[in-house]
Design a protein around this motif. Structure first.
Motif, mmCIF file in Angstrom:
data_model
loop_
_atom_site.group_PDB
_atom_site.id
_atom_site.type_symbol
_atom_site.label_atom_id
_atom_site.label_comp_id
_atom_site.label_asym_id
_atom_site.label_seq_id
_atom_site.Cartn_x
_atom_site.Cartn_y
_atom_site.Cartn_z
ATOM 1 N N GLY A 138 0.851 -1.195 0.000
ATOM 2 C CA GLY A 138 0.000 0.000 0.000
ATOM 3 C C GLY A 138 0.880 1.235 0.000
ATOM 4 O O GLY A 138 1.774 1.372 0.826
ATOM 5 N N ARG A 139 0.610 2.105 -0.924
ATOM 6 C CA ARG A 139 1.482 3.284 -1.054
ATOM 7 C C ARG A 139 1.101 4.383 -0.091
ATOM 8 O O ARG A 139 -0.078 4.597 0.161
ATOM 9 N N LEU A 140 2.098 5.073 0.388
ATOM 10 C CA LEU A 140 1.861 6.330 1.092
ATOM 11 C C LEU A 140 2.400 7.417 0.182
ATOM 12 O O LEU A 140 3.428 7.226 -0.484
ATOM 13 N N ASP A 141 1.740 8.571 0.159
ATOM 14 C CA ASP A 141 2.212 9.669 -0.686
ATOM 15 C C ASP A 141 3.606 10.104 -0.234
ATOM 16 O O ASP A 141 4.009 9.865 0.904
ATOM 17 N N LYS A 142 4.259 10.818 -1.120
ATOM 18 C CA LYS A 142 5.626 11.273 -0.820
ATOM 19 C C LYS A 142 5.669 12.061 0.494
ATOM 20 O O LYS A 142 6.595 11.930 1.290
ATOM 21 N N ASP A 143 4.655 12.896 0.726
ATOM 22 C CA ASP A 143 4.695 13.734 1.935
ATOM 23 C C ASP A 143 4.019 13.070 3.140
ATOM 24 O O ASP A 143 3.916 13.669 4.197
ATOM 25 N N THR A 144 3.535 11.836 2.990
ATOM 26 C CA THR A 144 2.886 11.143 4.115
ATOM 27 C C THR A 144 3.945 10.363 4.899
ATOM 28 O O THR A 144 4.867 9.804 4.321
ATOM 29 N N GLU A 145 3.748 10.335 6.217
ATOM 30 C CA GLU A 145 4.688 9.613 7.091
ATOM 31 C C GLU A 145 3.995 8.380 7.666
ATOM 32 O O GLU A 145 2.810 8.189 7.504
ATOM 33 N N VAL A 190 -5.501 3.056 9.831
ATOM 34 C CA VAL A 190 -5.810 4.245 10.634
ATOM 35 C C VAL A 190 -4.740 5.311 10.397
ATOM 36 O O VAL A 190 -3.539 5.019 10.444
ATOM 37 N N TYR A 191 -5.220 6.522 10.137
ATOM 38 C CA TYR A 191 -4.330 7.659 9.856
ATOM 39 C C TYR A 191 -4.572 8.770 10.865
ATOM 40 O O TYR A 191 -5.725 9.060 11.184
ATOM 41 N N PHE A 192 -3.493 9.401 11.296
ATOM 42 C CA PHE A 192 -3.615 10.653 12.030
ATOM 43 C C PHE A 192 -3.584 11.759 10.975
ATOM 44 O O PHE A 192 -2.747 11.737 10.074
ATOM 45 N N VAL A 220 -7.369 9.867 1.629
ATOM 46 C CA VAL A 220 -7.681 10.709 2.792
ATOM 47 C C VAL A 220 -7.695 12.177 2.362
ATOM 48 O O VAL A 220 -8.604 12.939 2.700
ATOM 49 N N LYS A 221 -6.694 12.547 1.571
ATOM 50 C CA LYS A 221 -6.614 13.955 1.135
ATOM 51 C C LYS A 221 -7.817 14.339 0.290
ATOM 52 O O LYS A 221 -8.373 15.428 0.446
ATOM 53 N N ARG A 222 -8.228 13.433 -0.595
ATOM 54 C CA ARG A 222 -9.361 13.756 -1.471
ATOM 55 C C ARG A 222 -10.662 13.799 -0.684
ATOM 56 O O ARG A 222 -11.529 14.632 -0.950
ATOM 57 N N TYR A 246 -1.124 17.593 7.127
ATOM 58 C CA TYR A 246 -0.180 16.583 7.637
ATOM 59 C C TYR A 246 -0.915 15.253 7.709
ATOM 60 O O TYR A 246 -2.075 15.206 8.126
ATOM 61 N N LEU A 247 -0.215 14.179 7.303
ATOM 62 C CA LEU A 247 -0.844 12.851 7.303
ATOM 63 C C LEU A 247 0.168 11.794 7.724
ATOM 64 O O LEU A 247 1.303 11.778 7.214
ATOM 65 N N LYS A 248 -0.279 10.929 8.622
ATOM 66 C CA LYS A 248 0.623 9.867 9.110
ATOM 67 C C LYS A 248 -0.184 8.594 9.318
ATOM 68 O O LYS A 248 -1.233 8.632 9.976
HETATM 69 N N1 URA Z 1 -4.457 8.824 1.808
HETATM 70 C C1 URA Z 1 -3.771 9.841 1.247
HETATM 71 O O1 URA Z 1 -4.341 10.816 0.799
HETATM 72 N N2 URA Z 1 -2.434 9.752 1.205
HETATM 73 C C2 URA Z 1 -1.751 8.710 1.729
HETATM 74 O O2 URA Z 1 -0.525 8.711 1.672
HETATM 75 C C3 URA Z 1 -2.476 7.665 2.308
HETATM 76 C C4 URA Z 1 -3.833 7.744 2.331
#
Ligand code: URA
Length: 239
Positions: free
Chosen positions: A100-107, A132-134, A187-189, A200-202
């Motif tokens: 599962g990919r995380l975006d470049k700026d996601t931790e 689960v994401y913060f 999550v961003k969309r 910020y996303l983690k």
């Molecule tokens: N949702 C996003 O928008 N970015 C991620 O990296 C993971 C989930």
């Protein structure tokens, strides 16, 4: 046939130097007999054990990585650094890929493995593995956002999302998002759709696997046997 040290290294648990030292210290057995030479040739199916714990060298490798921002969740890229660049050469060679990919700026939590079957189990929405994401957004997360997530959001381009969890935290604009699927930038969309851009996303967890909070950003460790067992039993339980 293959060399004993190579078989040990291919588990991802030891470097070649460490593998040689294990053999030298008499801690490795092949078919129950203490191995004497690291370059000994063994059958691919041989029963190898370290300190009495058996390992099958064809066993998959599972690493937990605390992904920092700034790296691609990919196995290679012509221009940019990927998460695999954080690994030492002996692990880079194993053919690991991120689950599962995380975006470049996601931790946050990224599982690296060469086990395609488990990866599929963890990513298939049918398997109900919650991620689960913060999240921190511009603005404030409120009850109408929580309801919209629970109902299943329709994104700007018409894509329908499965019902998702949103739990606003005490600090305004911070919350926990729980997804069962992994659409591109999901999550961003989803939050952009609510007019609350993510700043910020983690990722904190995938199913029963939680990010080890002793791992610094950019650090990794092998999953423990308990974590691997948990992941497997979680994914086979709910098909
Ligand atoms: N949702 C996003 O928008 N970015 C991620 O990296 C993971 C989930």
């Amino acid at each position: 046939m293959e060399r004993l040290d190579k078989a040990l290294v291919s588990t991802g648990r030891w470097s070649r130097k460490e593998a040689r030292e294990l053999v030298k210290a008499g801690r490795v057995t092949v078919e129950g007999k203490v191995a004497r030479k690291a370059d000994e040739k063994i059958e691919k199916t041989a029963l190898v054990a370290v300190d009495g714990e058996s390992l099958t060298h064809s066993q998959p490798t599972y690493l937990m990585l605390h992904k920092p921002a700034g790296l691609l969740s990919a196995t290679e890229d012509a221009r940019q650094k990927t998460v695999l660049d954080l690994l030492p050469p002996h692990l880079k060679k194993l053919g690991l890929f991120p689950v599962g990919r995380l975006d470049k700026d996601t931790e946050g939590l990224l599982l690296l493995t060469d086990d395609g079957v488990l990866a599929h189990e963890l990513l298939s929405p049918r398997k109900h593995v919650d991620k689960v994401y913060f999240v921190r957004v511009e603005g404030v997360l409120d009850a109408s956002d929580v309801r919209a997530f629970a109902d299943g959001l329709i994104l700007e381009d018409g894509t329908a999302c499965m019902p998702a969890g949103l739990e606003p935290l005490e600090t305004p604009g911070e919350g926990l998002v729980t997804l069962r699927e992994g659409k591109f930038h999901q999550v961003k969309r989803m939050l952009a759709q609510r007019g609350k851009p993510v700043t910020y996303l983690k990722r904190l967890s995938m199913g029963p696997l939680e990010l080890d909070n002793t791992l610094e950003k950019g650090a990794w460790r092998p999953l423990t046997v308990e974590e691997i067992t948990m992941l497997w039993s979680n994914s086979t339980k709910k098909s």
